[in-house]
Design a protein around this motif. Structure first.
Motif, PDB file in Angstrom:
ATOM      1  N   ALA A   1       0.850  -1.194   0.000  1.00 36.06           N
ATOM      2  CA  ALA A   1       0.000   0.000   0.000  1.00 36.06           C
ATOM      3  C   ALA A   1       0.884   1.241   0.000  1.00 36.06           C
ATOM      4  O   ALA A   1       1.918   1.279   0.658  1.00 36.06           O
ATOM      5  CB  ALA A   1      -0.917   0.002   1.222  1.00 36.06           C
ATOM      6  N   PRO A   2       0.503   2.272  -0.738  1.00 30.72           N
ATOM      7  CA  PRO A   2       1.326   3.485  -0.777  1.00 30.72           C
ATOM      8  C   PRO A   2       1.277   4.235   0.552  1.00 30.72           C
ATOM      9  O   PRO A   2       0.306   4.133   1.306  1.00 30.72           O
ATOM     10  CB  PRO A   2       0.683   4.299  -1.895  1.00 30.72           C
ATOM     11  CG  PRO A   2      -0.745   3.847  -1.917  1.00 30.72           C
ATOM     12  CD  PRO A   2      -0.707   2.377  -1.571  1.00 30.72           C
ATOM     13  N   ASP A   3       2.331   4.990   0.821  1.00 31.69           N
ATOM     14  CA  ASP A   3       2.350   5.832   2.020  1.00 31.69           C
ATOM     15  C   ASP A   3       1.402   7.012   1.877  1.00 31.69           C
ATOM     16  O   ASP A   3       0.839   7.492   2.867  1.00 31.69           O
ATOM     17  CB  ASP A   3       3.773   6.349   2.277  1.00 31.69           C
ATOM     18  CG  ASP A   3       4.757   5.213   2.472  1.00 31.69           C
ATOM     19  OD1 ASP A   3       4.640   4.516   3.487  1.00 31.69           O
ATOM     20  OD2 ASP A   3       5.621   5.027   1.604  1.00 31.69           O
ATOM     21  N   GLY A   4       1.233   7.487   0.644  1.00 28.76           N
ATOM     22  CA  GLY A   4       0.359   8.622   0.394  1.00 28.76           C
ATOM     23  C   GLY A   4      -0.305   8.489  -0.960  1.00 28.76           C
ATOM     24  O   GLY A   4       0.177   7.750  -1.833  1.00 28.76           O
ATOM     25  N   ALA A   5      -1.408   9.190  -1.136  1.00 27.15           N
ATOM     26  CA  ALA A   5      -2.108   9.203  -2.426  1.00 27.15           C
ATOM     27  C   ALA A   5      -2.579  10.618  -2.699  1.00 27.15           C
ATOM     28  O   ALA A   5      -3.066  11.311  -1.795  1.00 27.15           O
ATOM     29  CB  ALA A   5      -3.295   8.237  -2.421  1.00 27.15           C
ATOM     30  N   CYS A   6      -2.428  11.041  -3.943  1.00 20.17           N
ATOM     31  CA  CYS A   6      -2.877  12.373  -4.337  1.00 20.17           C
ATOM     32  C   CYS A   6      -3.565  12.279  -5.692  1.00 20.17           C
ATOM     33  O   CYS A   6      -3.022  11.698  -6.633  1.00 20.17           O
ATOM     34  CB  CYS A   6      -1.707  13.351  -4.412  1.00 20.17           C
ATOM     35  SG  CYS A   6      -2.184  15.051  -4.836  1.00 20.17           S
ATOM     36  N   VAL A   7      -4.745  12.854  -5.751  1.00 20.16           N
ATOM     37  CA  VAL A   7      -5.531  12.890  -6.977  1.00 20.16           C
ATOM     38  C   VAL A   7      -5.720  14.338  -7.389  1.00 20.16           C
ATOM     39  O   VAL A   7      -6.031  15.191  -6.548  1.00 20.16           O
ATOM     40  CB  VAL A   7      -6.914  12.227  -6.756  1.00 20.16           C
ATOM     41  CG1 VAL A   7      -7.868  12.560  -7.884  1.00 20.16           C
ATOM     42  CG2 VAL A   7      -6.763  10.722  -6.613  1.00 20.16           C
ATOM     43  N   CYS A   8      -5.528  14.628  -8.664  1.00 19.90           N
ATOM     44  CA  CYS A   8      -5.899  15.945  -9.175  1.00 19.90           C
ATOM     45  C   CYS A   8      -7.012  15.754 -10.199  1.00 19.90           C
ATOM     46  O   CYS A   8      -6.996  14.817 -10.993  1.00 19.90           O
ATOM     47  CB  CYS A   8      -4.702  16.677  -9.773  1.00 19.90           C
ATOM     48  SG  CYS A   8      -4.004  15.957 -11.270  1.00 19.90           S
ATOM     49  N   ILE A   9      -8.007  16.641 -10.161  1.00 20.65           N
ATOM     50  CA  ILE A   9      -9.175  16.478 -11.015  1.00 20.65           C
ATOM     51  C   ILE A   9      -9.461  17.756 -11.789  1.00 20.65           C
ATOM     52  O   ILE A   9      -9.115  18.857 -11.366  1.00 20.65           O
ATOM     53  CB  ILE A   9     -10.417  16.090 -10.180  1.00 20.65           C
ATOM     54  CG1 ILE A   9     -10.870  17.266  -9.322  1.00 20.65           C
ATOM     55  CG2 ILE A   9     -10.159  14.867  -9.323  1.00 20.65           C
ATOM     56  CD1 ILE A   9     -12.273  17.107  -8.800  1.00 20.65           C
ATOM     57  N   ALA A  10     -10.106  17.582 -12.926  1.00 19.50           N
ATOM     58  CA  ALA A  10     -10.504  18.718 -13.754  1.00 19.50           C
ATOM     59  C   ALA A  10     -11.848  19.240 -13.261  1.00 19.50           C
ATOM     60  O   ALA A  10     -12.906  19.001 -13.853  1.00 19.50           O
ATOM     61  CB  ALA A  10     -10.588  18.296 -15.215  1.00 19.50           C
ATOM     62  N   GLY A  11     -11.806  19.935 -12.126  1.00 23.89           N
ATOM     63  CA  GLY A  11     -13.027  20.475 -11.529  1.00 23.89           C
ATOM     64  C   GLY A  11     -12.723  21.092 -10.186  1.00 23.89           C
ATOM     65  O   GLY A  11     -11.595  21.023  -9.688  1.00 23.89           O
ATOM     66  N   PRO A  12     -13.733  21.691  -9.566  1.00 25.73           N
ATOM     67  CA  PRO A  12     -13.512  22.374  -8.288  1.00 25.73           C
ATOM     68  C   PRO A  12     -13.297  21.401  -7.136  1.00 25.73           C
ATOM     69  O   PRO A  12     -13.836  20.297  -7.118  1.00 25.73           O
ATOM     70  CB  PRO A  12     -14.810  23.181  -8.095  1.00 25.73           C
ATOM     71  CG  PRO A  12     -15.836  22.438  -8.894  1.00 25.73           C
ATOM     72  CD  PRO A  12     -15.107  21.858 -10.070  1.00 25.73           C
ATOM     73  N   VAL A  13     -12.475  21.839  -6.173  1.00 33.02           N
ATOM     74  CA  VAL A  13     -12.201  21.073  -4.960  1.00 33.02           C
ATOM     75  C   VAL A  13     -12.494  21.965  -3.766  1.00 33.02           C
ATOM     76  O   VAL A  13     -12.007  23.095  -3.691  1.00 33.02           O
ATOM     77  CB  VAL A  13     -10.734  20.599  -4.908  1.00 33.02           C
ATOM     78  CG1 VAL A  13     -10.454  19.855  -3.611  1.00 33.02           C
ATOM     79  CG2 VAL A  13     -10.414  19.719  -6.110  1.00 33.02           C
ATOM     80  N   ALA A  14     -13.302  21.473  -2.839  1.00 32.66           N
ATOM     81  CA  ALA A  14     -13.637  22.249  -1.637  1.00 32.66           C
ATOM     82  C   ALA A  14     -13.826  21.301  -0.471  1.00 32.66           C
ATOM     83  O   ALA A  14     -14.501  20.263  -0.598  1.00 32.66           O
ATOM     84  CB  ALA A  14     -14.912  23.073  -1.855  1.00 32.66           C
ATOM     85  N   ASP A  15     -13.210  21.641   0.651  1.00 32.68           N
ATOM     86  CA  ASP A  15     -13.345  20.848   1.886  1.00 32.68           C
ATOM     87  C   ASP A  15     -12.999  19.378   1.670  1.00 32.68           C
ATOM     88  O   ASP A  15     -13.663  18.471   2.178  1.00 32.68           O
ATOM     89  CB  ASP A  15     -14.766  20.972   2.450  1.00 32.68           C
ATOM     90  CG  ASP A  15     -15.128  22.405   2.797  1.00 32.68           C
ATOM     91  OD1 ASP A  15     -14.244  23.137   3.282  1.00 32.68           O
ATOM     92  OD2 ASP A  15     -16.288  22.793   2.557  1.00 32.68           O
ATOM     93  N   GLY A  16     -11.943  19.134   0.882  1.00 33.50           N
ATOM     94  CA  GLY A  16     -11.487  17.769   0.674  1.00 33.50           C
ATOM     95  C   GLY A  16     -12.326  16.941  -0.272  1.00 33.50           C
ATOM     96  O   GLY A  16     -12.160  15.720  -0.358  1.00 33.50           O
ATOM     97  N   VAL A  17     -13.237  17.570  -1.008  1.00 29.24           N
ATOM     98  CA  VAL A  17     -14.097  16.867  -1.965  1.00 29.24           C
ATOM     99  C   VAL A  17     -13.888  17.487  -3.350  1.00 29.24           C
ATOM    100  O   VAL A  17     -13.958  18.710  -3.501  1.00 29.24           O
ATOM    101  CB  VAL A  17     -15.583  16.947  -1.575  1.00 29.24           C
ATOM    102  CG1 VAL A  17     -16.447  16.200  -2.594  1.00 29.24           C
ATOM    103  CG2 VAL A  17     -15.801  16.397  -0.178  1.00 29.24           C
ATOM    104  N   GLY A  18     -13.633  16.650  -4.332  1.00 27.65           N
ATOM    105  CA  GLY A  18     -13.461  17.135  -5.695  1.00 27.65           C
ATOM    106  C   GLY A  18     -14.555  16.602  -6.592  1.00 27.65           C
ATOM    107  O   GLY A  18     -14.936  15.428  -6.508  1.00 27.65           O
ATOM    108  N   SER A  19     -15.079  17.458  -7.473  1.00 26.15           N
ATOM    109  CA  SER A  19     -16.130  17.070  -8.418  1.00 26.15           C
ATOM    110  C   SER A  19     -15.712  17.490  -9.813  1.00 26.15           C
ATOM    111  O   SER A  19     -15.340  18.649 -10.030  1.00 26.15           O
ATOM    112  CB  SER A  19     -17.463  17.737  -8.060  1.00 26.15           C
ATOM    113  OG  SER A  19     -17.863  17.392  -6.750  1.00 26.15           O
TER     114      SER A  19
END
Length: 318
Positions: free
Chosen positions: A57-75
């Motif tokens: 399992a990775p030590d960390g994970a990071c996702v970037c998305i083509a949309g707004p991110v607020a309060d730890g939620v991306g859409s």
């Protein structure tokens, strides 16, 4: 910390790229690309990737998305997907998780890319100061990049949904034409893959015809179809105007960086079709625009590097 294992994902409107890194160094052999249409959401993509590349399992994970991110939620803006840190942790097994806007990730990538990852569009003296990334792909966005004593700051933006700039009567007609899609003429309605298609369709409409082509088909026809050439020229000049506007908003003396699949596709035509002229065309401030160097990032996986750099910088700062 340099050897921490990170799982990274760059989620666009059409495809998702996933990779592993050791610290801020992406491992090229682990990069995979998935068509979003084959999955119902992001979590199954990440689970499929973990099953394909069996390992710890990775030590960390990071996702970037083509949309707004607020309060730890991306859409995503152009796809009915969303992700939050809890679901990201469950899908990857990582204990440290982060979600970024895709242009934020591109901003964190600056300084971590090899020299061959960028091409010069407009030369200007190298200076310190803010930088600006402008993304053109399935959608459009931009984000300033500020390096501070406390670390790098890349504020999230949704620049693609601001008004389309209008300079001429023809651009007014184009603005009216594209506004029928959402009732509002946004920058993204022209500066995106679908935007190029709309510009071509508009030119057909102006000629009393109905011809339409996909963005890829338009690019393939540029040398043989005068309308395709005219559509791309309008696209490139609008791109220059918008980039120049954003440069005046943010004063990126450290450089403007064009990123994204569509930006890379039109890159060979920027000089020939008037990007520098449109970028500088700011009336009495035209001379001032020579302060901003402009580069094209040709690395398709730069956002993954940015995700890795974000986790690495946060870990080393802690």
């Amino acid at each position: 910390m340099p050897d921490d294992l990170y799982l990274l994902a760059d989620v666009g409107g059409t495809n998702t790229r996933v990779a592993l890194s050791r610290g801020h160094r992406v491992l090229p052999e682990t990069v995979r690309k998935f068509a979003n249409r084959d999955f119902v959401n992001l979590a199954p993509v990440l689970q499929h990737y973990r099953e394909e590349l069996v390992g710890p399992a990775p030590d960390g994970a990071c996702v970037c998305i083509a949309g707004p991110v607020a309060d730890g939620v991306g859409s995503l803006t152009n796809l009915d997907w969303s992700i939050d840190e809890a679901r990201l942790a469950a899908a990857t097994g990582a204990t440290t998780c982060a979600i970024l806007n895709d242009l934020q990730a591109q901003g964190y990538a600056l300084g971590h890319l090899p020299a061959e990852a960028t091409q010069t569009v407009i030369e200007a003296p190298a200076r310190s100061g803010a930088r600006l990334v402008i993304g053109i792909g399935t959608g459009f966005n931009a984000a300033p990049v500020h390096d501070t004593p406390a670390g790098r700051i890349v504020p999230a933006c949704e620049a693609g949904h601001a008004n389309l700039p209008i300079r001429t009567e023809a651009e007014m007609r184009l603005s009216t034409f594209v506004s029928t899609a959402h009732g509002f003429p946004a920058i993204e309605d022209v500066l995106s893959g679908r935007g190029l298609e709309r510009v071509y369709h508009w030119l057909s409409h102006e000629a009393g015809e109905t011809a339409e082509f996909s963005a890829a088909e338009i690019m393939a026809r540029v040398e043989s179809d005068p309308r395709a050439e005219a559509a791309l020229r309008q696209f490139v000049r609008t791109m220059g105007t918008v980039a120049g506007n954003l440069a005046l908003f943010h004063l990126p003396l450290g450089g403007v960086y064009l990123v994204g699949g569509v930006a890379r596709s039109v890159g060979p035509y920027l000089q020939r079709m008037g990007f520098p002229e449109a970028f500088r065309d700011k009336g009495r401030f035209s001379g001032f625009m020579a302060n901003f160097p402009v580069s094209l990032i040709v690395d398709d996986f730069a956002a993954l590097t940015g995700c890795a750099a974000f986790l690495w910088e946060r870990r080393t700062a802690g």
